[in-house]
Design a protein around this motif. Sequence first.
Motif, short mmCIF file in Angstrom:
data_model
loop_
_atom_site.label_atom_id
_atom_site.label_comp_id
_atom_site.label_asym_id
_atom_site.label_seq_id
_atom_site.Cartn_x
_atom_site.Cartn_y
_atom_site.Cartn_z
N PRO A 152 -24.95 49.33 40.64
CA PRO A 152 -25.81 49.38 39.46
C PRO A 152 -26.19 47.98 38.94
O PRO A 152 -27.15 47.84 38.19
CB PRO A 152 -24.97 50.12 38.42
CG PRO A 152 -23.86 50.75 39.17
CD PRO A 152 -23.63 49.91 40.38
N ALA A 153 -25.44 46.94 39.37
CA ALA A 153 -25.77 45.59 38.93
C ALA A 153 -27.07 45.08 39.57
O ALA A 153 -27.66 44.11 39.11
CB ALA A 153 -24.63 44.65 39.25
N SER A 154 -27.48 45.73 40.67
CA SER A 154 -28.75 45.34 41.31
C SER A 154 -29.79 46.39 40.97
O SER A 154 -29.62 47.55 41.31
CB SER A 154 -28.60 45.32 42.83
OG SER A 154 -27.65 44.38 43.20
N PRO A 155 -30.85 46.00 40.34
CA PRO A 155 -31.83 47.00 39.92
C PRO A 155 -32.54 47.68 41.08
O PRO A 155 -32.76 47.07 42.13
CB PRO A 155 -32.80 46.21 39.04
CG PRO A 155 -32.58 44.79 39.38
CD PRO A 155 -31.20 44.65 39.90
N VAL A 156 -32.87 48.94 40.86
CA VAL A 156 -33.64 49.73 41.82
C VAL A 156 -35.08 49.22 41.84
O VAL A 156 -35.61 48.83 40.81
CB VAL A 156 -33.56 51.21 41.37
CG1 VAL A 156 -34.59 52.07 42.08
CG2 VAL A 156 -32.15 51.74 41.59
N PHE A 157 -35.69 49.21 43.03
CA PHE A 157 -37.06 48.70 43.12
C PHE A 157 -37.90 49.55 44.07
O PHE A 157 -37.36 50.34 44.85
CB PHE A 157 -37.06 47.23 43.56
CG PHE A 157 -36.43 47.01 44.92
CD1 PHE A 157 -37.21 46.96 46.07
CD2 PHE A 157 -35.05 46.86 45.05
CE1 PHE A 157 -36.65 46.75 47.32
CE2 PHE A 157 -34.46 46.65 46.31
CZ PHE A 157 -35.27 46.60 47.43
N ILE A 158 -39.21 49.38 43.97
CA ILE A 158 -40.12 50.16 44.82
C ILE A 158 -40.78 49.26 45.85
O ILE A 158 -41.27 48.18 45.52
CB ILE A 158 -41.21 50.85 43.97
CG1 ILE A 158 -40.57 51.89 43.04
CG2 ILE A 158 -42.27 51.50 44.85
CD1 ILE A 158 -41.54 52.49 42.03
N GLN A 159 -40.74 49.73 47.11
CA GLN A 159 -41.44 49.02 48.16
C GLN A 159 -42.38 50.03 48.82
O GLN A 159 -41.91 51.05 49.32
CB GLN A 159 -40.42 48.51 49.18
CG GLN A 159 -40.65 47.08 49.59
CD GLN A 159 -39.49 46.59 50.42
OE1 GLN A 159 -39.11 47.20 51.40
NE2 GLN A 159 -38.92 45.48 50.03
N ASP A 160 -43.66 49.74 48.78
CA ASP A 160 -44.66 50.69 49.28
C ASP A 160 -44.45 52.06 48.63
O ASP A 160 -44.46 52.18 47.43
CB ASP A 160 -44.63 50.76 50.82
CG ASP A 160 -44.83 49.38 51.43
OD1 ASP A 160 -45.63 48.61 50.87
OD2 ASP A 160 -44.17 49.05 52.43
#
Length: 725
Positions: A152-160
């Motif tokens: 959870p310390a690394s944020p979720v992100f969107i790729q394509d």
Amino acid sequence: MANLRSAIVHDAFRKKAVDVPVPDGEVSRYYAELVFTRDKMRRYLDPETYDVLTKCIDEGESLDLATADKVAAGMKKWALEHGVTHITHWFQPLTDGTAEKHDSLIDYDGKGGVIETFTGKSLVQQEPDASSFPSGGIRATFEARGYTAWDPASPVFIQDDTMCIPTVFVSYTGEALDFKTPLKRALKAVNEAALPICQMFDKSVKHVYSYLGWEQEYFLVDEDLYSARPDLMITGRTLMGHESSKNQQLDDHYFGAIPSRVAAFMKDLETEGFKLGIPLKTRHKEVAPNQFEFAPIYGETNLSNDQNQQIMNVMHKVARKHGFVVLLHEKPFAGVNGSGKHNNWSLGTDTGVSLMAPGKDALGNLQFITFFVNTLYAVQRHNGLLKASIASATNAHRLGANEAPPAIVSAFLGRTMNEVLHKLLESPSGTPIEIAGKKGASVGTIGIPQIFIDNTDRNRTSPFAFTGNRFEYRAVGSSANCAAAMITLNTAVAEQLLDFKVGLDAELVSGKAFEVAVMDTLKPLIASILDTVCFDGNGYSEEWKAEAARRGLDTESVVPKMFLEYEKEDSVKMFTRCGVFSEKELHARNEVKFETYVKKVQIEARVMGRMAVNHIIPAALEYQTKLLQNISLQKELLGDDAAATEISMAREISSLISEIRTRVKDITEARKKANKIEDSYEKALAYSEIANMLPGIRKPIDALEEIVDNAAWPLPKYRELLFIS
Ligand code: ADP
Ligand code: MG
């Protein structure tokens, strides 16, 4: 073939910059739009869920499933608004790069159709069919399964079209199979070791963070030229190629104007980086032709490292849009500089104090000196291990090859800090350390001049340099996961701080004043580092190698031998004591390192053999045939004495071809022998000998390139690869 090459070169040269679509408005408007930031959490989660989640993030606690379900629902809503159709657990296995397996969001709705679903369970944990990732035997012996679990310390992100969930990757029995798990452990260790010391200076400190700012170097090559070089495509570097007449000798590339095609690529890359919340800050041309660099604003080490891994992926994708291929290999071209990834590192507190920069007052300076000296002592204790942490088959071409890093880890302090340390040694403990005012150091204090922060006193030959408010570990390779170096450095510092605290407590018990006790504990360390790890001279010189060996620094230059450092008693003690690696993990990871090393060299040796035999020799023979025809014509028309030069050229070609053939045979034999070796270390060692045989094949090939008709040469040449952009 000849015409094909010149056609490719011609077309590559004429390519124009691609128009870059730039989002509307200032960068700050779209910055991090593809990241599930705190701001998004606030918008997409109910207040209670938000509170639980942020507490988990800030305090490193684990998330309960009920909350995870709510978080997943919020994320799904956000993701669908961005056209996301898939999710993936994104992790960093022990290979180059990252891994992802995409699952679509659809599920049957029970009414004959499908709906999008995303549950807390699939957010928090997954079991990828990951049996093919390197585990060094951990999974084969214990359990075939590997698990990914959200960090959870690394944020979720969107790729394509995919929402990426950064995860750790561990075995069923809990052993780390990735880079992130031990990195998080090392960051925890350094916080736990540093915090009690910081609190002696300031009780209000609650957390010590490790910071990383990486500088990513890379080459760009036109994709059409790249595709005509099997060696580049398969090994990431040129295994052959004569130096161009012009290289980097004029120093005209460094910081030069950026060509428009490259500028368009950089712009596009930055836009994509900004959308992912990566704070890209600098960009410039590097020393070698077609070599460039960029760097973000530094950040917390775990996050900053994720971002480096992300942007390395993005670079490859964006480059192709611009007709380029990015080379992240540490040494794609002989004769010009290779690429590194300087890791700028520091520690700082949650109260905003940097522990690697002079403080506001005498006490702040004492705290700085404490962390500064302990860091250097940690580097000294584990200099061999730190070198092992950046060693690889590819980085081997930089190590010790007259570009930072030399194959010896020493530290550069600069004149100011050298003077400060010497003065501290000579002064009675407890002398206040003050930043000198305009009038210079006041009597009885040890001055650190104000200009020091902007000190540009640089020694490019040092692998570990102090640069005013941070240390710069320069030996890290451009293709590496920074975690390998960051795990070792943070753990080494953690261990040293634990020991320092024990020493300091003993001094305090004897009734000394705090300032005196700190200096008395530091003094033996200062004396030792000044005599051993600190070296401000020329790290490339032969004298330094001898001197370093005399000082007891590790001078090993054979990569598989360097890896052995990980399993030495001192290293095992350090890693286990700090809870970063178990002995089993260390052993398993070394198995992976040996195997990877073998495979990389093996692939290079194969490619070299095939290119030599299937590309180079036929081209040389074709040209030789022309020569022989010419010779026979000359003799016929001009008499027997004619064509002496041409005959010697034809002979030279024959002799170079036969040299190539012999050496290819030798390397094939050596491979066959090495492949029979069972022990992974011994095999890697045998392969390091094979790596040493490659230049012997390259040499006659490069000599042929100088003789054979340019039109008959099958491969794009250095002057084309390096000067077209
Ligand atoms: P240079 O080429 O002069 O070494 P760059 O500006 O290219 O510097 O890169 C320096 C990197 O160091 C950047 O990522 C920067 O954010 C980072 N940095 C600066 N201060 C610190 C610090 N205190 N801790 C960690 N990294 C830092
Ligand atoms: Mg730098």
